[in-house]
Design an enzyme around this catalytic site. Structure first.
Site, PDB file in Angstrom:
ATOM      1  N   GLY A 198       1.845   4.188   5.972  1.00 20.54           N
ATOM      2  CA  GLY A 198       1.742   4.981   4.725  1.00 20.54           C
ATOM      3  C   GLY A 198       0.241   5.199   4.038  1.00 20.54           C
ATOM      4  O   GLY A 198       0.246   5.084   2.710  1.00 20.54           O
ATOM      5  N   ALA A 199      -0.655   5.191   4.840  1.00 29.94           N
ATOM      6  CA  ALA A 199      -2.000   5.206   4.403  1.00 29.94           C
ATOM      7  C   ALA A 199      -2.907   6.412   4.308  1.00 29.94           C
ATOM      8  O   ALA A 199      -3.911   6.326   4.559  1.00 29.94           O
ATOM      9  CB  ALA A 199      -2.808   3.931   5.248  1.00 29.94           C
ATOM     10  N   SER A 200      -2.051   7.557   4.466  1.00 27.32           N
ATOM     11  CA  SER A 200      -2.835   8.937   4.449  1.00 27.32           C
ATOM     12  C   SER A 200      -3.570   9.356   3.234  1.00 27.32           C
ATOM     13  O   SER A 200      -4.235  10.130   3.152  1.00 27.32           O
ATOM     14  CB  SER A 200      -2.027   9.957   5.312  1.00 27.32           C
ATOM     15  N   ARG A 201      -2.826   8.613   2.129  1.00 27.46           N
ATOM     16  CA  ARG A 201      -2.966   9.281   0.891  1.00 27.46           C
ATOM     17  C   ARG A 201      -2.788   8.005  -0.255  1.00 27.46           C
ATOM     18  O   ARG A 201      -2.005   6.820   0.294  1.00 27.46           O
ATOM     19  CB  ARG A 201      -2.448  10.425   0.381  1.00 27.46           C
ATOM     20  N   VAL A 222       8.312   5.010  10.124  1.00 21.01           N
ATOM     21  CA  VAL A 222       8.522   3.465   9.961  1.00 21.01           C
ATOM     22  C   VAL A 222       9.918   2.885   9.690  1.00 21.01           C
ATOM     23  O   VAL A 222      10.034   1.491   9.974  1.00 21.01           O
ATOM     24  CB  VAL A 222       7.487   3.106   8.772  1.00 21.01           C
ATOM     25  N   ASN A 224       2.852  -0.730   3.316  1.00 21.95           N
ATOM     26  CA  ASN A 224       2.734  -0.049   2.228  1.00 21.95           C
ATOM     27  C   ASN A 224       3.683   1.042   2.187  1.00 21.95           C
ATOM     28  O   ASN A 224       4.081   1.448   0.871  1.00 21.95           O
ATOM     29  CB  ASN A 224       1.302   0.339   2.089  1.00 21.95           C
ATOM     30  N   SER A 275       6.993  -3.975  -6.122  1.00 20.32           N
ATOM     31  CA  SER A 275       6.738  -3.363  -7.197  1.00 20.32           C
ATOM     32  C   SER A 275       7.242  -4.057  -8.420  1.00 20.32           C
ATOM     33  O   SER A 275       8.083  -5.081  -8.450  1.00 20.32           O
ATOM     34  CB  SER A 275       7.574  -2.040  -7.125  1.00 20.32           C
ATOM     35  N   TYR A 319      15.486   1.805  -4.918  1.00 17.42           N
ATOM     36  CA  TYR A 319      14.068   1.284  -4.762  1.00 17.42           C
ATOM     37  C   TYR A 319      13.973  -0.473  -5.464  1.00 17.42           C
ATOM     38  O   TYR A 319      13.253  -0.998  -4.617  1.00 17.42           O
ATOM     39  CB  TYR A 319      13.437   2.269  -5.742  1.00 17.42           C
ATOM     40  N   ALA A 353      15.127  -2.472  -2.468  1.00 12.49           N
ATOM     41  CA  ALA A 353      14.183  -2.786  -1.454  1.00 12.49           C
ATOM     42  C   ALA A 353      12.977  -3.519  -1.889  1.00 12.49           C
ATOM     43  O   ALA A 353      12.353  -4.438  -1.189  1.00 12.49           O
ATOM     44  CB  ALA A 353      13.735  -1.232  -1.202  1.00 12.49           C
ATOM     45  N   LYS A 354      12.409  -3.467  -3.240  1.00 16.60           N
ATOM     46  CA  LYS A 354      11.238  -3.927  -3.542  1.00 16.60           C
ATOM     47  C   LYS A 354      11.563  -5.501  -3.683  1.00 16.60           C
ATOM     48  O   LYS A 354      10.474  -6.132  -3.523  1.00 16.60           O
ATOM     49  CB  LYS A 354      10.765  -3.243  -4.653  1.00 16.60           C
TER      50      LYS A 354
END
Length: 244
Positions: A13-16, A65, A91, A143, A156, A159-160
């Site tokens: 998840g690293a394009s932005r 992913v 990430n 998180s 969320y 998951a975290k």
């Protein structure tokens, strides 16, 4: 310097956003970087070009992913291209917020699969390589919500929180193989995920009175990858003092 002389980081998840900031920070430290992304080709290409401008080898890989077979295939391709992976940053993440009483199974499963199961798929695919080279650093992006919970984010938060349990368990399993596993728990960071929030109202509750920047998380990733050589099984809060 050839690619085999550089350490190699794989960031999902690293394009932005936070992932991109982490990729740039590690590239500045001399890492060759492989990034994964889900769909934004333009953003991924831009990130790869920025990384290459820093003088390192970089390549993007488009896959889901949340798909175990896709993760395994991508890791095989990455290992063929880079020969090794020294640092894995799990990430990638999404949100599908809503009150629990109204939450459907699709939104529950989408978040669990992308935010938690993906870390299992990626780590499971890469761990034999790290064990063989007797070195590795795995960083799971948790998180503060995984620590304290949050109304409207049961999926969320679950998951975290699961990532924290995974981190602590793997740290105990893999420490003898010189593989360190840590988590980072970001607070409110200015990214696309938080763009619609009331920033001023949130900042009132943060001791440092501001939201964080993706670079704040990236610097924590670099610390755990490069300098925190006696740190494993920990959850590093980067939240401006929100959770103490």
């Amino acid at each position: 310097m050839s690619e085999n002389e550089n350490k190699v980081a794989l960031i999902t998840g690293a394009s932005r956003g936070i992932g991109k900031a982490c990729a740039i920070e590690l590239a500045k430290a001399g890492y060759d970087v492989a990034i994964s992304y889900a769909g934004n080709d333009e953003a991924a290409n831009k990130t790869v070009n920025e990384l290459k401008e820093l003088g390192v080898n970089a390549k993007s890989y488009k896959f889901n992913v949340a798909d175990k077979e896709a993760c395994q295939k991508a890791v095989e391709e990455i290992l063929a291209d880079f020969k090794k992976v020294d640092v894995l940053v799990n990430n990638a993440g999404i949100t599908r917020d809503g009150l629990f009483m109204r939450m459907n199974s699709e939104n529950w499963e989408a978040v669990i699969n992308t935010n938690l199961n993906s870390a299992f798929y990626m780590t499971n695919s890469i761990i034999k390589t790290m064990v063989k080279q007797r070195y590795g650093c795995i960083i799971n992006m948790s998180s503060i919500v995984g620590i304290m919970g949050n109304a409207g984010q049961a999926n969320y938060a679950s998951a975290k929180a699961g990532l924290i349990g995974l981190t602590k368990s793997l740290a105990k399993e893999l420490g003898s193989r010189n593989i360190r596993v840590n988590a980072i728990a970001p607070g409110f960071i200015q990214t696309d995920m938080t763009k619609d929030l009331d920033v001023e109202k949130i900042a009132e509750h943060i001791p440092l009175k501001r939201l964080g920047q993706p670079e704040d998380i990236a610097k924590a990733v670099k610390f755990l990858a490069e300098d925190g050589l006696y740190v494993t099984g920990q959850v590093l809060g980067v939240d401006g003092g929100l959770v103490v």
